[in-house]
Scaffold this motif. Structure first.
Motif, PDB file in Angstrom:
ATOM      1  N   LEU A 246       0.869  -1.169   0.000  1.00 46.94           N
ATOM      2  CA  LEU A 246       0.000   0.000   0.000  1.00 46.94           C
ATOM      3  C   LEU A 246       0.909   1.223   0.000  1.00 46.94           C
ATOM      4  N   ARG A 247       0.706   2.094  -0.999  1.00 41.73           N
ATOM      5  CA  ARG A 247       1.536   3.293  -1.109  1.00 41.73           C
ATOM      6  C   ARG A 247       0.666   4.468  -1.528  1.00 41.73           C
ATOM      7  N   PRO A 248       1.205   5.689  -1.383  1.00 38.79           N
ATOM      8  CA  PRO A 248       0.437   6.865  -1.806  1.00 38.79           C
ATOM      9  C   PRO A 248       0.045   6.755  -3.276  1.00 38.79           C
ATOM     10  N   LYS A 249      -1.130   7.256  -3.593  1.00 33.64           N
ATOM     11  CA  LYS A 249      -1.607   7.292  -4.973  1.00 33.64           C
ATOM     12  C   LYS A 249      -2.488   8.511  -5.092  1.00 33.64           C
ATOM     13  N   GLY A 250      -1.839   9.622  -5.362  1.00 34.44           N
ATOM     14  CA  GLY A 250      -2.617  10.846  -5.484  1.00 34.44           C
ATOM     15  C   GLY A 250      -1.932  11.825  -6.387  1.00 34.44           C
ATOM     16  N   ALA A 251      -2.516  13.001  -6.544  1.00 35.21           N
ATOM     17  CA  ALA A 251      -1.927  14.022  -7.400  1.00 35.21           C
ATOM     18  C   ALA A 251      -0.579  14.449  -6.844  1.00 35.21           C
ATOM     19  N   ASN A 252      -0.477  14.550  -5.529  1.00 35.96           N
ATOM     20  CA  ASN A 252       0.766  14.953  -4.867  1.00 35.96           C
ATOM     21  C   ASN A 252       0.603  14.743  -3.371  1.00 35.96           C
ATOM     22  N   SER A 253       1.580  15.199  -2.619  1.00 30.07           N
ATOM     23  CA  SER A 253       1.552  14.960  -1.173  1.00 30.07           C
ATOM     24  C   SER A 253       0.535  15.838  -0.448  1.00 30.07           C
ATOM     25  N   GLN A 254      -0.103  16.724  -1.187  1.00 28.54           N
ATOM     26  CA  GLN A 254      -1.112  17.579  -0.550  1.00 28.54           C
ATOM     27  C   GLN A 254      -2.508  16.959  -0.655  1.00 28.54           C
ATOM     28  N   ALA A 255      -2.651  16.002  -1.575  1.00 23.88           N
ATOM     29  CA  ALA A 255      -3.962  15.383  -1.784  1.00 23.88           C
ATOM     30  C   ALA A 255      -4.405  14.669  -0.506  1.00 23.88           C
ATOM     31  N   LYS A 256      -5.665  14.763  -0.221  1.00 25.15           N
ATOM     32  CA  LYS A 256      -6.173  14.144   1.007  1.00 25.15           C
ATOM     33  C   LYS A 256      -7.498  13.424   0.760  1.00 25.15           C
TER      34      LYS A 256
END
Length: 225
Positions: free
Chosen positions: A179-189
DNA sequence: ATGTGATCATTT
DNA sequence: AAATGATCACAT
């Protein structure tokens, strides 16, 4: 670009995919009038989209298989010249809420992996995108053993999410899934729940197949062929 | 903001 | 070199 016909059977799809073996991305792109980017820094999904287009996958990013009528998902797999996967393989976004009582059998990820057309591409960064060569495609469904590994990891990760420990999950969790981050960037929530059951905002996560797993798939395929 | 297509880039 | 976190584009 020109629009290839939708394959009407699994055999036709596989045949078409295998006919791409040995072709470069530049040749494939030219065949459907697509421009090749100089690198993938700004178009990370370009190879996957190109293969979808040339094989006639239903366009768009709807949450359904690439070939809905065949129930088949298309995945490009970047490998080096020795046939080793260069990256983990993104499968789908991981739900962080509504998981109480969730079962592997009915999970989105299991459905996604039920039947996959894998298309290896020799994709080392040092090779210009247009010169990267497509390898031998194959269709796969999880064996009982593979599904057991996936189910175990899914259960472990899902349990942690349900218990509010999503932020304690690291890559070491899971033998074949991570499981890893999957978003536009580190600001996505996105919303999740903490260990007290209270909602809070955290990074969206995705399920990825580790390279040891995709490496094993490649090896099995090569042994058979 | 989420989902589909992923790879990039920095850290370990 | 491998692992992990960060990021890009586009559609819905």
């Amino acid at each position: 670009m020109t629009k290839p016909k939708i394959p009407k059977s699994e055999a036709e799809l596989l045949n078409r995919a295998q006919n791409l073996a040995g072709m470069t991305l530049g040749e494939i792109a030219a065949s459907i009038n697509v421009v090749v980017p100089k690198d993938l820094k700004r178009e990370k999904g370009w190879i996957g989209l190109l293969l979808e287009q040339v094989l006639g996958a239903s366009a768009g990013s709807r949450p359904e298989p690439d070939f809905p009528h065949l129930g088949i998902e298309l995945k490009s797999l970047p490998i080096n010249a020795q046939g080793k996967p260069l990256e983990t393989t993104f499968i789908c976004v991981a739900p962080l809420t509504g998981l109480v009582g969730a079962q592997w059998q009915t999970s989105h990820i299991r459905n996604k992996l039920a039947r996959v057309l894998w298309i290896p591409v020799i994709s080392e960064r040092t090779i210009p995108v247009a010169d990267r060569m497509v390898g031998s495609a194959f269709i796969w469904s999880p064996s009982a053993e593979e599904e057991q590994l996936l189910a175990l990891d899914w259960q472990e990760l899902t349990d942690m999410i349900v218990l509010g420990h999503v932020e304690n999950i690291h890559g070491k969790h899971g033998q074949v899934l991570q499981l890893r981050p999957k978003g536009a960037n580190s600001q996505a929530k996105t919303q999740a729940y903490n260990r007290h059951g209270q909602p809070f905002m955290t990074l969206p996560r995705g399920f990825y197949l580790k390279t040891n797993f995709t490496q094993a798939l490649l090896n099995k395929h090569l042994r058979i062929n």
